[in-house]
Design a protein around this motif. Sequence first.
Motif, mmCIF file in Angstrom:
data_model
loop_
_atom_site.group_PDB
_atom_site.id
_atom_site.type_symbol
_atom_site.label_atom_id
_atom_site.label_comp_id
_atom_site.label_asym_id
_atom_site.label_seq_id
_atom_site.Cartn_x
_atom_site.Cartn_y
_atom_site.Cartn_z
ATOM 1 N N ASP A 501 0.753 -1.245 0.030
ATOM 2 C CA ASP A 501 0.033 0.009 0.020
ATOM 3 C C ASP A 501 1.027 1.401 0.044
ATOM 4 O O ASP A 501 0.574 2.103 -0.586
ATOM 5 C CB ASP A 501 -0.870 -0.170 1.211
ATOM 6 C CG ASP A 501 -2.189 -0.896 0.982
ATOM 7 O OD1 ASP A 501 -2.273 -1.340 0.035
ATOM 8 O OD2 ASP A 501 -2.819 -1.245 2.220
ATOM 9 N N LEU A 504 2.033 1.865 -3.510
ATOM 10 C CA LEU A 504 1.000 2.345 -4.307
ATOM 11 C C LEU A 504 0.703 3.920 -4.214
ATOM 12 O O LEU A 504 0.442 4.888 -5.033
ATOM 13 C CB LEU A 504 -0.319 1.869 -4.137
ATOM 14 C CG LEU A 504 -0.363 0.473 -4.513
ATOM 15 C CD1 LEU A 504 -2.000 -0.143 -4.587
ATOM 16 C CD2 LEU A 504 -0.086 0.187 -6.181
ATOM 17 N N THR A 505 1.047 4.384 -2.799
ATOM 18 C CA THR A 505 0.542 5.676 -2.438
ATOM 19 C C THR A 505 1.865 6.735 -2.202
ATOM 20 O O THR A 505 1.753 7.706 -2.455
ATOM 21 C CB THR A 505 -0.112 5.893 -1.077
ATOM 22 O OG1 THR A 505 0.759 5.101 0.119
ATOM 23 C CG2 THR A 505 -1.582 5.185 -1.010
ATOM 24 N N GLU A 510 1.104 9.519 -10.789
ATOM 25 C CA GLU A 510 -0.222 9.331 -11.452
ATOM 26 C C GLU A 510 -0.143 8.477 -12.648
ATOM 27 O O GLU A 510 -0.973 7.988 -13.353
ATOM 28 C CB GLU A 510 -0.716 10.641 -11.550
ATOM 29 C CG GLU A 510 -0.081 11.716 -12.615
ATOM 30 C CD GLU A 510 1.010 12.149 -11.586
ATOM 31 O OE1 GLU A 510 1.674 13.150 -12.363
ATOM 32 O OE2 GLU A 510 1.181 12.396 -10.382
ATOM 33 N N GLY A 512 1.798 5.942 -13.261
ATOM 34 C CA GLY A 512 2.240 4.481 -12.848
ATOM 35 C C GLY A 512 3.745 4.145 -12.830
ATOM 36 O O GLY A 512 3.926 3.326 -12.354
ATOM 37 N N SER A 556 -7.206 -8.386 -5.608
ATOM 38 C CA SER A 556 -7.050 -6.870 -5.563
ATOM 39 C C SER A 556 -6.638 -6.407 -6.870
ATOM 40 O O SER A 556 -5.798 -6.365 -7.726
ATOM 41 C CB SER A 556 -5.866 -6.072 -4.751
ATOM 42 O OG SER A 556 -5.710 -5.060 -4.828
ATOM 43 N N PRO A 558 -6.531 -3.034 -7.978
ATOM 44 C CA PRO A 558 -5.569 -1.793 -8.057
ATOM 45 C C PRO A 558 -4.065 -2.657 -8.058
ATOM 46 O O PRO A 558 -3.187 -1.812 -8.728
ATOM 47 C CB PRO A 558 -5.914 -1.129 -6.946
ATOM 48 C CG PRO A 558 -7.314 -1.389 -6.434
ATOM 49 C CD PRO A 558 -7.493 -2.813 -7.048
ATOM 50 N N HIS A 559 -3.825 -3.651 -7.110
ATOM 51 C CA HIS A 559 -2.616 -4.014 -7.157
ATOM 52 C C HIS A 559 -2.198 -4.812 -8.619
ATOM 53 O O HIS A 559 -0.871 -4.424 -8.954
ATOM 54 C CB HIS A 559 -2.577 -5.199 -5.958
ATOM 55 C CG HIS A 559 -2.346 -4.373 -4.793
ATOM 56 N ND1 HIS A 559 -3.361 -4.111 -4.124
ATOM 57 C CD2 HIS A 559 -1.442 -3.979 -3.647
ATOM 58 C CE1 HIS A 559 -3.311 -3.444 -2.816
ATOM 59 N NE2 HIS A 559 -1.951 -3.273 -2.696
ATOM 60 N N ALA A 561 -3.537 -3.964 -11.505
ATOM 61 C CA ALA A 561 -3.134 -2.791 -12.548
ATOM 62 C C ALA A 561 -2.013 -2.227 -12.306
ATOM 63 O O ALA A 561 -1.145 -1.912 -13.217
ATOM 64 C CB ALA A 561 -4.374 -1.895 -12.299
ATOM 65 N N ALA A 562 -1.439 -1.988 -10.958
ATOM 66 C CA ALA A 562 -0.115 -1.174 -10.705
ATOM 67 C C ALA A 562 0.944 -2.212 -11.273
ATOM 68 O O ALA A 562 1.829 -1.553 -11.883
ATOM 69 C CB ALA A 562 -0.027 -0.903 -9.366
#
Length: 680
Positions: A501, A504-505, A510, A512, A556, A558-559, A561-562
């Motif tokens: 996390d 990601l943050t 933005e 990637g 997940s 989001p994970h 996609a990242a």
Amino acid sequence: MPNRLAQATSPYLLQHAENPVDWWPWEAEAFEEARRRGVPVLLSVGYSACHWCHVMAHESFEDGPTAEYLNSHFVSVKVDREERPDVDAVYMEAVQAATGQGGWPMTVFLTPDAEPFYFGTYFPPEPRHGMPSFRQVLQGVQQAWAERRDEVDEVAGKIVRDLAGREISYGDAEAPGEEQLGQALLALTREYDERRGGFGGAPKFPPSMVIEFLLRHHARTGAEGALQMAADTCERMARGGIYDQLGGGFARYSVDREWVVPHFEKMLYDNALLCRVYAHLWRATGSDLARRVALETADFMVRELRTAEGGFASALDADSDDGTGKHVEGAHYVWTPAQLTEVLGAEDAELAAQYFGVTQEGTFEHGASVLQLPQQESVFDAARIASVRERLLAARDGRPAPGRDDKVVAAWNGLAVAALAETGAYFERPDLVEAAVAAADLLVRLHLDEQVRLTRTSKDGRAGANAGVLEDYADVAEGFLALASVTGEGVWLDFAGFLLDHVLTRFTDESGSLYDTAADAERLIRRPQDPTDNATPSGWSAAAGALLSYAAHTGSAPHRAAAERALGVVKALGPRVPRFIGWGLAAAEALLDGPREVAVVAPDPADPAARGLHRTALLGTAPGAVVAFGTEGSDEFPLLADRPLVGGAPAAYVCRNFTCDAPTTDPDRLRTALGVAPTG
């Protein structure tokens, strides 16, 4: 009198605490002092196991007149690159851009605003081989600073602007596909050294991350050439002097193309990566050599690098006392025929010389040889060789030992956790899994704060002052994910999620793109960002791999996609420079394969049938497959949800790309589903 480094936790900085140079650590006060005095900053970067760092320290930093000149005309700042990889990366990029090469010790002259204007690496005390002496460099820089300040400021400003313009071309927002991975394999075959294994010429580094890609590519596609390159390279390294034939473990690199003479320091990261690679090679082929080397390397790490707190020390030095009080590179490891005779007697010494390739002329310096295992026709008596090896190791243990850098680096301990957990599981060595758990416990207890932010280093049970960088978050998450699969303890998956996390943050922009330092980290002249592997996986590709595994465990989006966005850079670089993005290519192989998600449910985790299914799942060669193991109805892992037993018996569920096979209670069927090679 000790200088300011006496308060440091870094063993490398402590090595310079008694220098007559008035060293400062990297801190704002040092640059304020340079501003107040109107002098430039000398930045010297190295690490404790660096041979030439020790040489330059002895020749120049311990020299009274040189120190006096430095103290009069400069503010001198000493940095351990292993504690501050961000500082090292930023200025190394400048050195390489300006000179076309780099290395350690790194010597950079900065303005009080930390802008670089003159660079180098090692400088000798007297001019030699076309190199100016260190004193000449200092005098030249001081003169330019005093007499041509405008020119210096202009050069510094231009360098900083050029660095700012070197933002990475992110390439594609899409991950690489079949075509790019095929091109990467083709490019590797062109650089492959068929006769000696490995890639390129001298010096030759162990290509751990590339081998991981080759093994995964073979597992996914059946490409025999990929497996052959991996297996042959591993065999040549294991037979060479780069591998410690008595005590296990690998040296940093080979100075020649044949893997004969190593640069003798042993780093935790090399041994963690190689231990895992040899375990994976055994998993794919059943090779006895791969099994032996994986276990000996794991045992070396636990025996020689484990700290009292349960973590793993960074390195063993290349140099040690040769018995006369003089520190010499390789003194601990090399042998002359006379030394063999002294320990073994004439008859066994002759056998040992033949078996280990020890010659009268020597393969190293002063008639000494590095022990190897040359290919030969003779058949040797195994018991006699075991006795020879045991006696030589006992005699070697009586020699002065190389120094140990006891600093615990989060990222490298994450790599060690993954290697020891998997090696312990594959070879049914619970002690190795326990060592992995102890190191992971230390990372949680000492390196994580209440916000689950990582501290990069600790020493003697005391956390260091430096914030973790991307590779710390990614490699520790990788270690925790491996530990979760091996132990069936979901808490390690939870901790990996907390770390990712932060990726990601705080480490992702933005678009990637990933950065090596967090958005809220100390501001340097440039925010470092490098997706290419060096001695360890880049933080970028390690993060991509860990994000992908976590997404497979949890579903997940989001994970995942990242991870896919992060792998876009592999699409751009993989076909062109595959040797330097092996970990990214390995993660891309996992993505193309799914990766597969395996859930093994049991009425009781101690049940032998359940343990057999679990071990079969771990031995699957499908790239990047994740494994969850637990009781029916357990909430330890998301993959265990709604997975019932089959007729009351332990069962395995294999899913891939939102499609699941029928559950099986049969290890052979599970083996087939996961592409498990016979391992005997």
